[in-house]
Write an enzyme that holds these catalytic residues in place. Structure first.
Site, PDB file in Angstrom:
ATOM      1  N   GLN A  53      -0.008   3.112   6.088  1.00 33.51           N
ATOM      2  CA  GLN A  53      -0.951   2.299   6.859  1.00 33.51           C
ATOM      3  C   GLN A  53      -1.289   2.997   8.174  1.00 33.51           C
ATOM      4  O   GLN A  53      -0.405   3.524   8.844  1.00 33.51           O
ATOM      5  CB  GLN A  53      -0.338   0.922   7.153  1.00 33.51           C
ATOM      6  CG  GLN A  53      -0.107   0.087   5.906  1.00 33.51           C
ATOM      7  CD  GLN A  53      -1.396  -0.477   5.330  1.00 33.51           C
ATOM      8  OE1 GLN A  53      -2.487  -0.234   5.828  1.00 33.51           O
ATOM      9  NE2 GLN A  53      -1.272  -1.227   4.258  1.00 33.51           N
ATOM     10  N   TYR A 100       2.290  -0.620  -6.677  1.00 36.91           N
ATOM     11  CA  TYR A 100       1.443   0.193  -5.789  1.00 36.91           C
ATOM     12  C   TYR A 100       2.239   0.432  -4.489  1.00 36.91           C
ATOM     13  O   TYR A 100       1.804   0.076  -3.405  1.00 36.91           O
ATOM     14  CB  TYR A 100       0.113  -0.497  -5.475  1.00 36.91           C
ATOM     15  CG  TYR A 100      -0.624  -1.018  -6.675  1.00 36.91           C
ATOM     16  CD1 TYR A 100      -1.513  -0.204  -7.362  1.00 36.91           C
ATOM     17  CD2 TYR A 100      -0.436  -2.326  -7.123  1.00 36.91           C
ATOM     18  CE1 TYR A 100      -2.198  -0.684  -8.476  1.00 36.91           C
ATOM     19  CE2 TYR A 100      -1.105  -2.809  -8.233  1.00 36.91           C
ATOM     20  CZ  TYR A 100      -1.987  -1.997  -8.909  1.00 36.91           C
ATOM     21  OH  TYR A 100      -2.666  -2.485 -10.001  1.00 36.91           O
ATOM     22  N   GLU A 157       4.516   3.505  -8.472  1.00 40.10           N
ATOM     23  CA  GLU A 157       3.495   4.252  -7.721  1.00 40.10           C
ATOM     24  C   GLU A 157       3.051   5.444  -8.568  1.00 40.10           C
ATOM     25  O   GLU A 157       3.863   6.082  -9.237  1.00 40.10           O
ATOM     26  CB  GLU A 157       4.104   4.696  -6.376  1.00 40.10           C
ATOM     27  CG  GLU A 157       3.385   5.789  -5.636  1.00 40.10           C
ATOM     28  CD  GLU A 157       1.965   5.430  -5.198  1.00 40.10           C
ATOM     29  OE1 GLU A 157       1.732   4.341  -4.672  1.00 40.10           O
ATOM     30  OE2 GLU A 157       1.072   6.284  -5.396  1.00 40.10           O
ATOM     31  N   CYS A 163      -7.059  -4.821   0.656  1.00 44.12           N
ATOM     32  CA  CYS A 163      -7.953  -4.300   1.701  1.00 44.12           C
ATOM     33  C   CYS A 163      -9.410  -4.621   1.369  1.00 44.12           C
ATOM     34  O   CYS A 163     -10.309  -4.147   2.050  1.00 44.12           O
ATOM     35  CB  CYS A 163      -7.744  -2.798   1.892  1.00 44.12           C
ATOM     36  SG  CYS A 163      -7.946  -1.856   0.393  1.00 44.12           S
TER      37      CYS A 163
HETATM   38  C1  LIG Z   1      -3.044   0.362  -0.553  1.00 43.09           C
HETATM   39  S1  LIG Z   1      -1.867   1.566  -0.969  1.00 43.09           S
HETATM   40  C2  LIG Z   1      -0.368   0.650  -0.745  1.00 43.09           C
HETATM   41  C3  LIG Z   1       0.864   1.415  -0.390  1.00 43.09           C
HETATM   42  C4  LIG Z   1       2.095   0.632   0.028  1.00 43.09           C
HETATM   43  N1  LIG Z   1       2.203  -0.649  -0.602  1.00 43.09           N
HETATM   44  C5  LIG Z   1       2.182   0.521   1.547  1.00 43.09           C
HETATM   45  O1  LIG Z   1       2.217  -0.581   2.082  1.00 43.09           O
HETATM   46  O2  LIG Z   1       2.256   1.573   2.203  1.00 43.09           O
HETATM   47  C6  LIG Z   1      -2.078   1.685  -2.668  1.00 43.09           C
HETATM   48  C7  LIG Z   1      -1.131   2.631  -3.358  1.00 43.09           C
HETATM   49  O3  LIG Z   1      -1.332   2.487  -4.765  1.00 43.09           O
HETATM   50  C8  LIG Z   1      -1.292   3.755  -5.395  1.00 43.09           C
HETATM   51  N2  LIG Z   1      -2.055   3.581  -6.643  1.00 43.09           N
HETATM   52  C9  LIG Z   1      -3.395   3.550  -6.826  1.00 43.09           C
HETATM   53  N3  LIG Z   1      -3.710   3.257  -8.088  1.00 43.09           N
HETATM   54  C10 LIG Z   1      -2.534   3.091  -8.759  1.00 43.09           C
HETATM   55  C11 LIG Z   1      -2.182   2.765 -10.097  1.00 43.09           C
HETATM   56  N4  LIG Z   1      -3.124   2.534 -11.007  1.00 43.09           N
HETATM   57  N5  LIG Z   1      -0.872   2.675 -10.417  1.00 43.09           N
HETATM   58  C12 LIG Z   1       0.077   2.907  -9.490  1.00 43.09           C
HETATM   59  N6  LIG Z   1      -0.188   3.211  -8.195  1.00 43.09           N
HETATM   60  C13 LIG Z   1      -1.472   3.297  -7.828  1.00 43.09           C
HETATM   61  C14 LIG Z   1      -1.889   4.692  -4.369  1.00 43.09           C
HETATM   62  O4  LIG Z   1      -1.468   6.008  -4.591  1.00 43.09           O
HETATM   63  C15 LIG Z   1      -1.349   4.095  -3.054  1.00 43.09           C
HETATM   64  O5  LIG Z   1      -0.128   4.687  -2.695  1.00 43.09           O
END
Ligand SMILES: C[S@@+](CC[C@H](N)C(=O)[O-])C[C@H]1O[C@@H](n2cnc3c(N)ncnc32)[C@H](O)[C@@H]1O
Length: 429
Positions: A266, A295, A316, A386
């Protein structure tokens, strides 16, 4: 109405999701940049489509009382900020309204209450990361609104002070061969990680450039990566550390976090802490409780959950982030099962959880994910988003699968922009 140079007088009724004023002309919508709700303006029609048009502002006849002078000289040209001309209290009200309207319009929820919107501690200088492209002529900055032209900027008001000082030093160097620059700064360490991206394998010149940057007092590590792709995705798949360890350490609510160049983290640190606190509080975590953090990025929330005694499975897709999450758990003396792969796939085969946390990217969750989560029958789902539009869509789907929207709270993580972050608590009916 025809395209012409003739001026038309309009009233702005709303802001679009990209920050343009939405004006009404006898039921026909005309989008005009730089205009705020409630303002009476003169503009000329420059584009006419069947359902909407685009106007160019000539004059604001009656300004909004919420209008303010933007502090940044690049505002209006640079695509980084969209609403710096709107007072911060009005920005907050607008974002809260956006979340409520998305739930009503897209989710079909009539009576949703957004508890509150949490303001950012600072409306400027809150970003711990900037990521900027370089133009062929050496300009370094953000993309101009809706173009791939680069606005060469000397400094960014949203960027935290130390990182921005470093940016002003780096932009004076010879950055030939570099296509993108990323600076990520740690509050705890007071130092930054610098990522340089180029289209060719590292050369002697690039190594020398990294070493030169490494000499700046603000820098902890400099990494280099290659990305030849033409897509909008600018971060390289792999990076090599040229100076220092290739990561920086940060602290979040007492957890030590290792951040690599390409992992998600973030950008507004103090707001992120408030969001994690809310997510933890709503989860009512108890010792031994099975919890899924889908995620999970570098596993910040996973570690915070494990610290409260939860048995956490983190999911992830980015390998480096998963490796960081495992290391973060180890560094903090915590246990965590961090799985690498898509949530779509992994969620199908893991043990049911009592609480499921979801924090997908802007596009939200695939229907297969929502199906699999609902089949697990967790007592709570806590969804951090988001994008209010995809959250509202997914909320509708979860409400059809036996979950009730219990609480919605918004957070202003990105003052001066149209972005808003939301946490939604779903409870099993
Ligand atoms: C909005 S970020 C959230 C990260 C974490 N929850 C944080 O608070 O720091 C979304 C995360 O989902 C991962 N991501 C995106 N698409 C995904 C998928 N289909 N399966 C698993 N992870 C995914 C991205 O790499 C990223 O790290």
């Amino acid at each position: 109405m025809e395209l012409s140079n003739k001026s038309i007088t309009l009233t702005c009724v709303d802001l679009s999701s990209t920050g343009e004023g939405v004006c009404d002309y006898e039921g026909y919508k005309i989008f005009v940049d730089g205009v705020l709700p409630g303002e009476e303006i003169e503009c000329r029609l420059i584009e006419k489509k069947r359902n909407y048009g685009k106007g160019e502002l000539i004059r604001i006849c009656k300004p909004s009382p919420s209008r303010t002078d933007p502090i940044c000289p690049y505002f209006g040209e640079c695509g980084g900020c969209q609403i710096m001309h709107l007072k911060i209290e009005a920005q907050l009200a607008l974002k809260k309204k956006r979340v409520k309207e998305a739930f009503m319009r897209i989710g079909g929820f009539e009576d949703i209450e957004v508890i509150s919107i949490e303001p950012s501690d600072s409306a400027l200088g809150y970003r711990n990361k900037i990521q900027m492209p370089l133009s062929k002529s050496g300009g370094l900055g953000m993309y101009k609104k809706r173009t791939h032209e680069i606005v060469d900027i000397e400094s960014c008001f949203l960027h935290e002070k130390k990182g921005d000082t470093l940016f002003t030093k780096i932009r004076k160097l010879n950055l030939q061969g570099i296509t993108h620059l990323l600076i990520r700064s740690s509050k705890a360490a007071g130092k930054s990680l610098v990522l340089l991206v180029g289209q060719k394998k590292k050369s002697k010149e690039i190594v020398n450039l990294c070493r030169e940057i490494g000499k700046f007092e603000e820098v902890a590590t400099v990494v280099y990566g290659v990305n030849q792709g033409q897509s909008n995705y600018v971060l390289p798949k792999e990076v090599e550390s040229i100076v220092g360890p290739g990561y920086i350490m940060e602290q979040v609510l007492g957890i030590q976090v290792r951040l690599s160049a390409t992992s998600f983290f973030q950008v507004n640190h103090s707001q992120a802490e408030k969001m994690y606190e809310t997510a933890l509080e709503w989860g009512e975590i108890k010792e031994g409780m099975p919890v899924v953090d889908a995620y999970s990025g570098v596993g910040v929330l996973s570690c915070l959950l494990a610290k409260r005694g939860a048995r956490v499975t983190a999911i992830e897709v980015i390998l480096q982030a998963v490796l960081d999450a495992r290391q973060n758990a180890k560094d903090n003396g915590l246990e965590l099962e961090a799985k690498v792969g898509t949530v779509e796939k992994i969620i199908q085969s893991i043990d049911p959880a009592e609480v499921v946390y979801l924090n997908p990217p802007r596009k939200g969750c695939e229907e297969t994910v929502l199906d699999a989560v609902a089949k697990m029958k967790p007592s709570k789902i806590i969804y951090t988003s988001c994008d209010p539009a995809t959250l509202a869509r997914d909320a509708k789907s979860l409400s059809e699968k036996g979950y009730r929207v219990a609480k919605v709270k918004a957070f202003d993580l990105f003052p001066q922009t149209m972005h808003v972050e939301t946490i939604c608590l779903f409870v099993k009916i």
